[in-house]
Write an enzyme that holds these catalytic residues in place. Structure first.
Site, PDB file in Angstrom:
ATOM      1  N   LYS A 210       0.826  -1.201   0.000  1.00  0.00           N
ATOM      2  CA  LYS A 210       0.000   0.000   0.000  1.00  0.00           C
ATOM      3  C   LYS A 210       0.875   1.272   0.000  1.00  0.00           C
ATOM      4  O   LYS A 210       2.083   1.185   0.157  1.00  0.00           O
ATOM      5  CB  LYS A 210      -0.954  -0.020   1.199  1.00  0.00           C
ATOM      6  CG  LYS A 210      -1.878  -1.257   1.200  1.00  0.00           C
ATOM      7  CD  LYS A 210      -2.852  -1.272   0.031  1.00  0.00           C
ATOM      8  CE  LYS A 210      -3.390  -2.635  -0.349  1.00  0.00           C
ATOM      9  NZ  LYS A 210      -4.275  -3.287   0.585  1.00  0.00           N
TER      10      LYS A 210
HETATM   11  C1  LIG Z   1      -5.073  -4.560   0.848  1.00  0.00           C
HETATM   12  C2  LIG Z   1      -6.536  -4.494   1.056  1.00  0.00           C
HETATM   13  C3  LIG Z   1      -7.160  -5.038   2.198  1.00  0.00           C
HETATM   14  C4  LIG Z   1      -6.420  -5.858   3.202  1.00  0.00           C
HETATM   15  O1  LIG Z   1      -5.336  -5.206   3.749  1.00  0.00           O
HETATM   16  P1  LIG Z   1      -4.282  -6.028   4.659  1.00  0.00           P
HETATM   17  O2  LIG Z   1      -3.647  -4.975   5.487  1.00  0.00           O
HETATM   18  O3  LIG Z   1      -3.323  -6.671   3.700  1.00  0.00           O
HETATM   19  O4  LIG Z   1      -5.043  -7.007   5.447  1.00  0.00           O
HETATM   20  C5  LIG Z   1      -8.517  -4.859   2.343  1.00  0.00           C
HETATM   21  N1  LIG Z   1      -9.238  -4.200   1.434  1.00  0.00           N
HETATM   22  C6  LIG Z   1      -8.690  -3.683   0.325  1.00  0.00           C
HETATM   23  C7  LIG Z   1      -9.548  -2.947  -0.649  1.00  0.00           C
HETATM   24  C8  LIG Z   1      -7.317  -3.832   0.089  1.00  0.00           C
HETATM   25  O5  LIG Z   1      -6.775  -3.338  -1.024  1.00  0.00           O
END
Ligand SMILES: *Cc1c(COP(=O)(O)O)cnc(C)c1O
Length: 424
Positions: A210
């Site tokens: 992210k």
């Molecule tokens: C990456 C993501 C998640 C999950 O995030 P994590 O921190 O990896 O558990 C949930 N929703 C969306 C839309 C994502 O892109």
């Protein structure tokens, strides 16, 4: 630009526009390294205890991160968790989602946005998406509401805020709790309000993929005191703690979703760099959009009125009709030119085996007769996006130079100009 006079498509043996790999995303640096060293010197790697008392709320770095997050996003409560997946599960627990409830979710997202309903024994009910933003279509949400609907999980997918005014109006009319999955959208805004603060509970991801990250982590925010207390309980063995703390929330299902001090220290440094890491994404996306604007059948990202889009990914829509070429052929040619595009998101979630299996179970109960069956055709816009139109790539981050971005534009333009050769 490395575009050459050789106009033969690389997929047909020509010279690729790009043969060098693209630079990596800007990562963590000296500030994060120093923050980690300080935690190591302190000897405190976590200070959570799953019991009511001083350490119920975590250690100094966790609390410092949460303070910084509250200030940055202008919210009353921010709770760190060990992932956005955990944060979504805790948010569903906080919302009171339980067996037999229905939760309206998007089919066009990462699986965790819908799993948070399943984890609590509820049924994910899939609404369709808007073809311009790929976020939930409010009218489709409205059409899926039943007396058993408890909550909505709406995603700011790809970094674009959903249609929050309409979503919250519908939720208010029906008394529903709204969870905003802003995992891909820290820094995005709608009419000056930060993404993540537009529903009743907002969720951010700090996973390494992210925009800002601490390896693994997540944050949940809310302005509602009761929801905040329930989030804290879900994070930290709630059912075993409620009695001691004199909380009325006796129905809570608790987990261990706690963040460690090392992750919190890194996350606080990254939060301070959010704007610095977001600005180049927007500049690169604008450059891509300008470079692709005149290509018939190639639709650059849509930015709704009043929205700040932060481009977790750069998504274009291919109109196969106008293009005269199937998306798969166009994508293969782009990859051969050196641009690693992906043909849209994962399958609509309801097409995946887990949901089909769960659906068979849930729908064997005659009380669930009115529900959709997770059949093909359930969300036609989502299926068209998935099967025919969406193309995306991650090459919009701040590690790229203008020349790198121009190579992506050149590859699109080359394939577009020579696309007739792909169908012959
Ligand atoms: C990456 C993501 C998640 C999950 O995030 P994590 O921190 O990896 O558990 C949930 N929703 C969306 C839309 C994502 O892109």
């Amino acid at each position: 630009m490395t575009a050459t006079a050789d106009t033969t498509l690389a997929i047909h043996g020509g010279t690729p526009v790009r043969s060098q790999p693209f630079p990596p995303r800007p990562g963590v640096g000296e500030a994060e390294r120093r923050a980690v060293a300080e935690v190591m010197e302190s000897g405190v790697l976590s200070q959570f205890i799953g019991a009511w008392g001083e350490d119920f709320a975590g250690g100094p770095r966790v609390q410092s991160l949460e303070r910084a997050w509250r200030e940055r996003f202008g919210v009353r409560h921010a709770l760190s968790l060990n992932s956005a997946t955990s944060a979504l599960n805790a948010a569903a627990a906080a919302a009171g989602v339980g067996p037999g409830d229905e939760v309206i979710v998007s089919p066009y997202t990462m699986s965790a946005s819908a799993v948070c309903a399943l984890v609590h024994g509820a049924i994910p009910v899939f609404a369709d998406i808007d073809e311009r933003t790929f976020c939930l279509d409010p009218e489709s949400i409205r059409a899926r509401i039943t007396p058993r609907t408890k909550a909505i999980v709406a995603v700011d997918i790809f970094g674009c805020p959903a249609d929050w005014d309409a979503i919250m109006r519908i939720a208010d009319e029906h008394g529903l709790v709204v969870i905003e999955d802003a995992a891909q959208a820290p820094g995005a805004e709608l009419n000056g309000r930060p993404a993540g603060t537009l529903g009743h509970i907002g969720v951010f991801s700090l996973n390494y993929h992210k925009t800002i990250q601490c390896g693994e982590g997540g944050v949940a925010v809310t302005n509602d005191d009761a929801l905040a207390e329930r989030l804290a309980l879900a994070r930290n063995h709630g059912e075993a703690v409620v009695g001691d703390m004199g909380s009325p929330h006796a129905d809570i299902l608790g987990f261990n979703y706690r963040m460690g001090e090392l992750e919190a220290a890194i996350a606080e440094q990254q939060l301070a760099r959010l704007d610095e890491l977001t600005a180049p994404r927007i500049a690169n996306a604008d450059r891509l959009t300008a470079g692709l604007a005149d290509l018939e059948g190639v639709v650059p990202p849509h930015v709704p009125e009043g929205a700040k889009h932060v481009y977790y990914l750069h998504v274009v829509r291919l109109d196969e009709q106008a293009l005269g070429v199937p998306r798969a052929a166009f994508a293969a040619a782009l990859k051969a030119e050196g641009v690693p595009v992906t043909e849209g998101y994962v399958d609509p979630l309801y097409r995946q085996p887990l949901y089909r299996q769960r659906a068979a179970w849930a729908f064997s109960d005659p009380r669930n007769d009115g529900l959709g069956r997770y059949d093909d055709g359930e969300c036609p816009t989502c299926e068209r996006m998935r099967d025919h139109e969406v193309l995306f790539h991650p090459l919009v981050h701040g590690g790229l130079s203008d020349a790198d971005v121009d190579d992506i534009v050149a590859a699109f333009r080359k394939v577009h100009a020579r696309r007739g050769a792909l169908v012959r």
